[in-house]
Design an enzyme around this catalytic site. Structure first.
Site, PDB file in Angstrom:
ATOM      1  N   HIS A 239       0.840  -1.200   0.000  1.00 12.92           N
ATOM      2  CA  HIS A 239       0.000   0.000   0.000  1.00 12.92           C
ATOM      3  C   HIS A 239       0.871   1.244   0.000  1.00 12.92           C
ATOM      4  O   HIS A 239       2.099   1.167   0.068  1.00 12.92           O
ATOM      5  CB  HIS A 239      -0.981  -0.014   1.172  1.00 12.92           C
ATOM      6  CG  HIS A 239      -0.357   0.004   2.538  1.00 12.92           C
ATOM      7  ND1 HIS A 239       0.361  -1.051   3.043  1.00 12.92           N
ATOM      8  CD2 HIS A 239      -0.337   0.958   3.511  1.00 12.92           C
ATOM      9  CE1 HIS A 239       0.781  -0.765   4.262  1.00 12.92           C
ATOM     10  NE2 HIS A 239       0.386   0.460   4.563  1.00 12.92           N
TER      11      HIS A 239
ATOM     12  N   HIS B  71       1.331   3.912   2.043  1.00 17.82           N
ATOM     13  CA  HIS B  71       1.914   4.605   3.194  1.00 17.82           C
ATOM     14  C   HIS B  71       3.436   4.587   3.105  1.00 17.82           C
ATOM     15  O   HIS B  71       4.049   3.587   2.736  1.00 17.82           O
ATOM     16  CB  HIS B  71       1.442   3.970   4.505  1.00 17.82           C
ATOM     17  CG  HIS B  71      -0.021   4.172   4.759  1.00 17.82           C
ATOM     18  ND1 HIS B  71      -0.723   3.420   5.668  1.00 17.82           N
ATOM     19  CD2 HIS B  71      -0.915   5.058   4.238  1.00 17.82           C
ATOM     20  CE1 HIS B  71      -1.984   3.819   5.697  1.00 17.82           C
ATOM     21  NE2 HIS B  71      -2.120   4.805   4.827  1.00 17.82           N
TER      22      HIS B  71
ATOM     23  N   ASP C  26       5.827   4.343   5.144  1.00 19.64           N
ATOM     24  CA  ASP C  26       6.630   3.345   5.860  1.00 19.64           C
ATOM     25  C   ASP C  26       6.621   1.989   5.157  1.00 19.64           C
ATOM     26  O   ASP C  26       7.258   1.036   5.625  1.00 19.64           O
ATOM     27  CB  ASP C  26       6.172   3.214   7.320  1.00 19.64           C
ATOM     28  CG  ASP C  26       4.749   2.710   7.460  1.00 19.64           C
ATOM     29  OD1 ASP C  26       3.902   3.069   6.620  1.00 19.64           O
ATOM     30  OD2 ASP C  26       4.462   1.961   8.418  1.00 19.64           O
ATOM     31  N   HIS C  27       5.919   1.908   4.024  1.00 16.31           N
ATOM     32  CA  HIS C  27       5.949   0.696   3.201  1.00 16.31           C
ATOM     33  C   HIS C  27       6.431   0.976   1.778  1.00 16.31           C
ATOM     34  O   HIS C  27       6.862   0.050   1.090  1.00 16.31           O
ATOM     35  CB  HIS C  27       4.559   0.051   3.154  1.00 16.31           C
ATOM     36  CG  HIS C  27       4.108  -0.487   4.471  1.00 16.31           C
ATOM     37  ND1 HIS C  27       4.123  -1.835   4.777  1.00 16.31           N
ATOM     38  CD2 HIS C  27       3.647   0.135   5.582  1.00 16.31           C
ATOM     39  CE1 HIS C  27       3.693  -2.010   6.026  1.00 16.31           C
ATOM     40  NE2 HIS C  27       3.398  -0.829   6.533  1.00 16.31           N
TER      41      HIS C  27
ATOM     42  N   HIS D 297      -7.504  -1.127   5.261  1.00 16.21           N
ATOM     43  CA  HIS D 297      -6.448  -0.249   5.783  1.00 16.21           C
ATOM     44  C   HIS D 297      -6.253   0.924   4.832  1.00 16.21           C
ATOM     45  O   HIS D 297      -6.178   2.077   5.255  1.00 16.21           O
ATOM     46  CB  HIS D 297      -5.149  -1.040   5.939  1.00 16.21           C
ATOM     47  CG  HIS D 297      -4.036  -0.273   6.567  1.00 16.21           C
ATOM     48  ND1 HIS D 297      -4.053   0.118   7.890  1.00 16.21           N
ATOM     49  CD2 HIS D 297      -2.859   0.185   6.057  1.00 16.21           C
ATOM     50  CE1 HIS D 297      -2.948   0.790   8.166  1.00 16.21           C
ATOM     51  NE2 HIS D 297      -2.211   0.842   7.063  1.00 16.21           N
TER      52      HIS D 297
ATOM     53  N   ASP E 287      -0.106  -4.323   6.079  1.00 14.31           N
ATOM     54  CA  ASP E 287      -0.811  -3.848   7.277  1.00 14.31           C
ATOM     55  C   ASP E 287      -2.235  -4.402   7.368  1.00 14.31           C
ATOM     56  O   ASP E 287      -3.091  -3.827   8.045  1.00 14.31           O
ATOM     57  CB  ASP E 287      -0.860  -2.317   7.298  1.00 14.31           C
ATOM     58  CG  ASP E 287       0.437  -1.708   7.816  1.00 14.31           C
ATOM     59  OD1 ASP E 287       1.352  -2.473   8.163  1.00 14.31           O
ATOM     60  OD2 ASP E 287       0.546  -0.468   7.856  1.00 14.31           O
TER      61      ASP E 287
ATOM     62  N   HIS F 105       4.838  -5.440  10.413  1.00 14.15           N
ATOM     63  CA  HIS F 105       5.309  -4.797  11.640  1.00 14.15           C
ATOM     64  C   HIS F 105       5.576  -5.834  12.720  1.00 14.15           C
ATOM     65  O   HIS F 105       4.982  -6.913  12.733  1.00 14.15           O
ATOM     66  CB  HIS F 105       4.271  -3.796  12.173  1.00 14.15           C
ATOM     67  CG  HIS F 105       4.102  -2.574  11.341  1.00 14.15           C
ATOM     68  ND1 HIS F 105       4.816  -1.419  11.556  1.00 14.15           N
ATOM     69  CD2 HIS F 105       3.290  -2.324  10.287  1.00 14.15           C
ATOM     70  CE1 HIS F 105       4.445  -0.504  10.668  1.00 14.15           C
ATOM     71  NE2 HIS F 105       3.520  -1.033   9.890  1.00 14.15           N
TER      72      HIS F 105
END
Length: 361
Positions: free
Chosen positions: A148, A150, A152-153, A205, A229, A267
């Site tokens: 996705h 975001h 942090d990915h 998400h 996520d 995570h």
């Protein structure tokens, strides 16, 4: 793309002003104010939701999200120069799965065809850490699979795709993946050497969230689910761009996979999630055994992935909304109906509410 460059000045000024006003609404109570506590709580709840939506929009649609990600990256590199956890690769018959600890609790992954020396990266948020693993393994990066948008990915997509000119960036066209080159739909298959990786649409998400299922048949081993996520060890992701029904449908997609499927989450949340699972099902022996193992791992800063979907079915409350034991523990939700899917969605919402309360303590 999730970020198209610097916003106009008015967008920055308007966004900052709205954030300031909303913070003041939340934190400042005028003297002599005699509003009823219930009304004030309702107003604060609505204000918090509005504030979150504005912050989330700024994070995903403007340069502010990218700056926040870069700050996260710098701090994590300083705090964890060798990664937040010690991880171990899994080697099957000619296929290697290498977890890479990045940021403060994220995992990126390299999936390697060891015979062809070709690699696929999943959610490479720290390009430096992923590149170091590529060089150590002596492989060629040919594809990036992004679950996705975001940061942090997806934060490493640009640097890695520029460094590896033939590298393709896969993801959902609905999700604004940075530097996407090859859009994927539900059930599309990415082939790299002997690796056969299927994309599964799992919105909730984010609108375009995908998980990736590595087929174990070609190498006569267990299939591997890279869940981003959507699903964690004993937990699931927040519903940012959907509702409980959407998230429930996505989790049911995962429930349809085999018990021996290995779960590689985005995570390291295992200890916290199992602690919450113990609140809602304190007599679940499978959870207790897993918690003891996880605590031993975390005392030595060792990673806890992978688990298996069979394990997750036994202790992950977000995969157990159909179980009578969990339903009896939480009781019927407000406005519950006889419709099974509707009741399970309400139970999922209640679990998320309780999880947020547990985390805030």
């Amino acid at each position: 793309m999730a970020w198209q460059g610097w916003p106009a000045l008015w967008q920055w000024v308007a966004g900052s002003w709205l954030l300031l006003v909303l913070v003041l609404v939340l934190l400042v109570r005028p003297r002599g104010c005699r509003a009823r506590p219930g009304l004030r709580g309702l107003l604060m709840a609505h204000s918090q939701r509005l504030l979150f939506r504005i912050g989330y929009s700024l994070y995903t649609r403007t340069w502010l999200g990218y700056l926040f990600y870069r700050q996260q990256l710098r701090r994590a590199r300083n705090r964890y120069p060798k990664g937040h956890s010690k991880t171990q690769p899994r080697l099957f018959n000619g296929v290697k799965v290498l977890p890479i600890p990045v940021l403060s609790d994220n995992y990126s992954y390299l999936i390697i065809d060891t015979q062809a020396q070709l690699a696929v990266a999943v959610d490479p948020s720290d390009p430096r850490a992923v590149q170091a693993s590529i060089e150590k393994e002596g492989v060629t990066l040919v594809a990036i699979l992004c679950t996705h948008k975001h940061w942090d990915h997806s934060g490493g997509n640009r640097d890695l795709s520029r460094r590896h000119r033939d590298c393709r960036v896969y993801g959902s066209p609905q999700d604004g993946i940075p530097y996407l080159t090859h859009p994927l739909c539900h059930q599309d298959v990415v082939s790299v050497g002997r690796l056969q990786i299927r994309a599964l649409a799992t919105p909730g998400h984010t609108q375009g969230h995908l998980v990736y299922l590595l087929d174990g048949e070609p190498y006569k081993g267990p299939s591997c689910l890279f869940s981003g996520d959507l699903l964690f060890l004993s937990g699931c992701g927040r519903t940012f761009e959907g509702n409980a029904e959407t998230m429930l449908s996505s989790l049911d997609t995962v429930l349809g996979l085999g018990d021996d499927t290995l779960l590689w989450p985005g995570h390291e949340y295992a200890e916290e999630n199992l602690g919450f699972a113990g609140v809602v099902e304190p007599e679940n022996l499978a959870r207790e055994r897993k918690m003891q193992w996880v605590q031993r791992q975390r005392m030595e800063r060792k990673g806890t992935c992978p688990s298996t979907l069979g394990e997750e079915r036994s202790y992950n409350p977000f995969l157990r909304t159909h179980c009578l034991e969990l339903q009896e523990a939480l009781g019927p939700g407000p406005g519950s109906t006889g419709d099974d899917d509707c009741s399970r969605a309400q139970l999922l919402e209640e679990l998320r509410r309780l999880k947020d309360m547990h985390k805030s303590k």
